[in-house]
Design an enzyme around this catalytic site. Structure first.
Site, PDB file in Angstrom:
ATOM      1  N   GLU A 143      -4.761  -8.112   4.835  1.00 46.42           N
ATOM      2  CA  GLU A 143      -5.614  -7.137   5.525  1.00 46.42           C
ATOM      3  C   GLU A 143      -5.837  -5.886   4.691  1.00 46.42           C
ATOM      4  O   GLU A 143      -6.942  -5.340   4.662  1.00 46.42           O
ATOM      5  CB  GLU A 143      -4.984  -6.748   6.871  1.00 46.42           C
ATOM      6  CG  GLU A 143      -5.101  -7.872   7.883  1.00 46.42           C
ATOM      7  CD  GLU A 143      -4.421  -7.545   9.185  1.00 46.42           C
ATOM      8  OE1 GLU A 143      -3.198  -7.339   9.172  1.00 46.42           O
ATOM      9  OE2 GLU A 143      -5.115  -7.497  10.218  1.00 46.42           O
ATOM     10  N   GLU A 164      -0.345 -14.966  11.496  1.00 46.57           N
ATOM     11  CA  GLU A 164      -0.041 -14.280  12.764  1.00 46.57           C
ATOM     12  C   GLU A 164      -0.123 -15.184  13.989  1.00 46.57           C
ATOM     13  O   GLU A 164       0.755 -15.159  14.848  1.00 46.57           O
ATOM     14  CB  GLU A 164      -0.978 -13.076  12.955  1.00 46.57           C
ATOM     15  CG  GLU A 164      -0.626 -11.868  12.109  1.00 46.57           C
ATOM     16  CD  GLU A 164      -1.236 -11.897  10.728  1.00 46.57           C
ATOM     17  OE1 GLU A 164      -1.695 -12.982  10.287  1.00 46.57           O
ATOM     18  OE2 GLU A 164      -1.258 -10.833  10.072  1.00 46.57           O
TER      19      GLU A 164
END
Ligand SMILES: NC(=O)c1ccc[n+]([C@@H]2O[C@H](COP(=O)([O-])OP(=O)(O)OC[C@H]3O[C@@H](n4cnc5c(N)ncnc54)[C@H](O)[C@@H]3O)[C@@H](O)[C@H]2O)c1
Length: 712
Positions: A143, A164
């Protein structure tokens, strides 16, 4: 929010042992007159075994570094990379179990957005930023570079991914909104949803570039220099970065719908995280970045307070830590060296095992079977698999030749005479196995370890007729051997420390995770699976339609339904294990007359599949079945199956087959692919109250693998 402590909690209490990933900044004079780049290198000061991660202090350091850079007029661009081989492995997961309130979770999500957002030229006053993915980049580690204006990737990057959803949360430091806006929703669904739920599939460097996550890729030791040169050319307009346009029409909705169908098919509503991620990917079609990030914040806060995520964290810890240090394993110094391996049998398991031993130990492996034809079949399996590995580029031609030369076979067991370990994988019959071991004892040296791959029989029984029973140990691998990482290491009553240590050392060399198990019928995984399958089959025998019974457990999100599992294992093998367990525990283990009929008729299972992949029972098979008139509902089947599992797990623990509930969970995760969101199984049985109903108590103390009591 500029600091986590602004959110009214003490970050040091959440990350007390944070290994801080520092943000070192140095100036790089760019070629082509492009000016100065402030290059940030993330580095926690440890070697590649301990990847960079983002805890509160690490984020604060990155924040301060970015603030200092953004105040400088002499800086033309920002670069960001990692220590050798590693960009970052994401948020510091060790702190997560200590997050006890929704507000804390919300603050963590917002803080990540706040810090990483400073890399965004649209937000930072116009300084272009470059993320150089120099190796592993997971979760927050991916990210952080998605906030950059441009990215490069090293072709040797081994693992780039968003794990995730696998864990029970979602990329919430920008990833879920940014990725579909960068590479389109179809590819984003693949990376965020499908790869995560497909056992956490990772992207390698070339795929990162192909998918458009990186704008350029470079190989070699000068990756950073070439990336910096590339960045300078971008800044000076020598290189124009073009990205394919993103279709914001119906294709966007279709990609999200495909993702939803994938999740439904895989999980049947068992875990909320991927659906929350899909909601944001859907919204990302039209919503602003700020709106998208706000959705990420809220979703993360909700999910971090979910039982599924707490089970995921528990499962992650088991797989990362407990699996690597098996409880009860003897001192590795006692292990004997293994320089040649014998495999008895050349059947389904034996041939897979021969390949595994050759590949991982790189020592000669010899196989025998009852006749030449069977030996040849086993050997040609190995040769074909080696060819496939070579064709896929997993090994080079030299290695392929070497492996083929290492594995040989014969019908004459004297080839085992100089082996240090012989593993039998012959028919699952006590007499046959005893005979094989007696025969081997006359051939091998006194130091040779004799191991059995039995799935259900007594290791003590097999050793009972030997002069040296202390060298007998169980090494129970799971089918398919290359896929399932578990080995149950069975210590017999007479097994000595050195043989046991050798078994653990070998399991480790094979890159398998070993769990120490007492010699008890069917050990752990098969015992739990057989008890549960027995209950479901009994429901069908009583009169529950097979479709209903097979659907009953879907809402747990197990890797497959009971009768699909039956098909995979093979009815004959399943029946054999059920009979062995029935003999040991007649009150609890059910031997289904219908299963016996399927086996007698040589059926591969209950189901056939139509053109659309839908299961049905063909007429022939239906005619074999004799069922009662007492149908249970899906709920009743599920309840009975889960109560049976809870009861059996309790008994496994009370019998001392393994040390703790954690070992049962680890065994089910690694040996049967049971999902993280159940935490294996005991966290699920605890949180649904089934454990208390079935056994009068929980398996794990409250707060372990569950939402902390103080959560709000
Ligand atoms: N199939 C599975 O999914 C699985 C999984 C884990 C463990 N196991 C265990 O592995 C063992 C082998 O199972 P499999 O599925 O590979 O069976 P298989 O029938 O495919 O192979 C057994 C082989 O052993 C050979 N054999 C029999 N007696 C022999 C002897 N005296 N000397 C040499 N070879 C002999 C047979 O000819 C046959 O080729 C069993 O103990 C089974 O319980 C099987």
């Amino acid at each position: 929010m500029t600091k986590l402590s602004d959110a009214n909690f003490d970050p040091k209490a959440i990350f007390p042992d944070e290994v801080v990933t520092h943000a070192h900044v140095r100036d790089v004079e760019l070629p082509y007159g492009a000016g100065t780049m402030a290059l940030i290198t993330l580095d926690n000061g440890l070697d590649h075994n301990r990847p960079n991660s983002f805890g509160s202090q690490g984020l604060a350091e990155l924040d301060a570094a970015l603030d200092a850079i953004l105040q400088r007029d002499d800086v033309a661009a920002i670069g960001l990379t990692g220590k050798p081989f590693i960009l970052a492995a994401g948020a510091d997961i060790t702190g997560m179990p200590r997050i006890t309130t929704r507000e804390q979770a919300l603050a963590i999500a917002r803080y990540g957005h706040y810090v990483f957002g400073k890399l965004d030229a649209g937000q930072n006053g116009g300084k272009p930023s470059f993320g150089f993915i120099n190796g592993l980049a997971l979760g927050g580690g991916l990210e952080v570079v998605l906030h950059c204006s441009y990215r490069t990737v090293i072709t040797s990057a081994p693992a780039v991914a968003f794990p995730e959803c696998f864990l029970g949360i979602l990329p919430a430091w920008g990833g879920t909104w940014l990725l579909p806006n960068l590479i389109g929703p179809d590819r984003a669904v693949k990376v965020i949803i499908e790869n995560a739920l497909n056992n956490n599939r990772m992207l390698r460097g070339p795929e990162v570039a192909e998918l458009g996550i990186a704008d350029a890729s470079f190989d070699g030791a000068d990756f950073l220099e070439r990336s910096i040169d590339w960045a300078a050319q971008v800044i000076t307009g020598r290189i124009e970065v073009t990205r394919p346009p993103i279709d914001r029409g119906d294709a966007w909705d279709a990609a999200v719908a495909r993702g939803r169908a994938f999740v439904e098919n895989k999980l049947h509503g068992a875990a909320p995280a991927p659906l929350r991620a899909l909601d944001i990917i859907a919204a990302a079609k039209t919503c602003s970045k700020a709106e998208g990030f706000a959705m990420e914040d809220e979703a993360l806060a909700d999910l971090m307070m979910s039982e599924e995520f707490r089970s995921g964290l528990y499962a992650f810890d088991l797989v990362q830590r407990r699996a690597k240090k098996p409880v009860g394993a003897p001192d590795t110094a006692l292990a004997r060296p293994v320089t040649k391996v014998g495999i008895v049998g050349a059947g389904l398991m034996a041939s897979q095992l021969a390949l595994l031993f050759a590949r991982r130990l790189l020592v000669p492996v010899v196989m025998t079977d009852l006749d030449d034809e069977r030996v040849e079949k086993g050997l040609s399996y190995v040769r074909n698999e080696v060819d496939k590995l070579a064709a896929r580029g997993r090994i080079n031609a030299d290695m392929a030749n070497r492996l083929k030369a290492l594995v040989t076979g014969s019908t004459d067991k004297s080839i085992y005479s100089d082996c240090s370990l012989v593993l039998e994988a012959v028919f699952e019959e006590m007499k046959v196995k005893q005979q094989v071991f007696e025969e081997l004892e006359g051939i091998v040296s006194p130091e040779c370890v004799l191991a059995t791959n039995t799935s259900s029989l007594s290791v003590n029984g097999m050793a009972s007729k030997l002069r040296h029973p202390e060298r007998v140990v169980g090494l129970h691998f799971f089918n398919p051997v290359a896929v399932l990482p578990l080995v149950e290491v069975i210590r017999g009553e007479r097994t000595d420390e050195s043989s046991l240590a050798t078994a653990f050392a070998v399991a480790k060399q094979l890159k398998k995770n070993a769990i120490l198990v007492k010699d008890a019928p069917a050990f752990v995984v098969n015992r739990v699976l057989t008890r549960f399958m027995g209950e479901v089959t009994k429901c069908v025998d009583e009169g529950t339609p097979a479709e209903v019974a097979d659907r009953a457990l879907l809402s747990l999100g197990l890797p497959m339904s009971p009768f699909v599992l039956l098909q995979l294992v093979g009815p004959a093998v399943a029946l054999h294990v059920a009979e062995t367990l029935h003999e040991a525990f007649p009150d609890r283990f059910y031997v289904s007359p219908n299963l016996q009929r399927l086996v007698a008729a040589g059926k591969p299972g209950l189901w056939s599949w139509d053109d659309k992949g839908q299961p049905y029972i063909d007429e022939d098979t239906r005619a074999l079945l004799e069922v009662g008139s007492q149908a249970s509902t899906e709920e009743e089947v599920r309840d009975r199956a889960l109560m049976a599992i809870a009861d059996e797990v309790r008994r496994i623990l009370d019998d001392g087959v393994v040390a703790e509930p954690q070992d049962v969970d680890l065994a089910l995760i690694l040996g049967a692919g049971w999902p993280f969101h159940l935490g294996g199984i005991t966290p699920y049985l605890d949180r649904t109250g089934i454990a208390e109903r079935a056994t009068g108590r929980r398996f794990l103390p409250r707060g372990v693998a569950s939402v902390p009591a103080s959560s709000g």
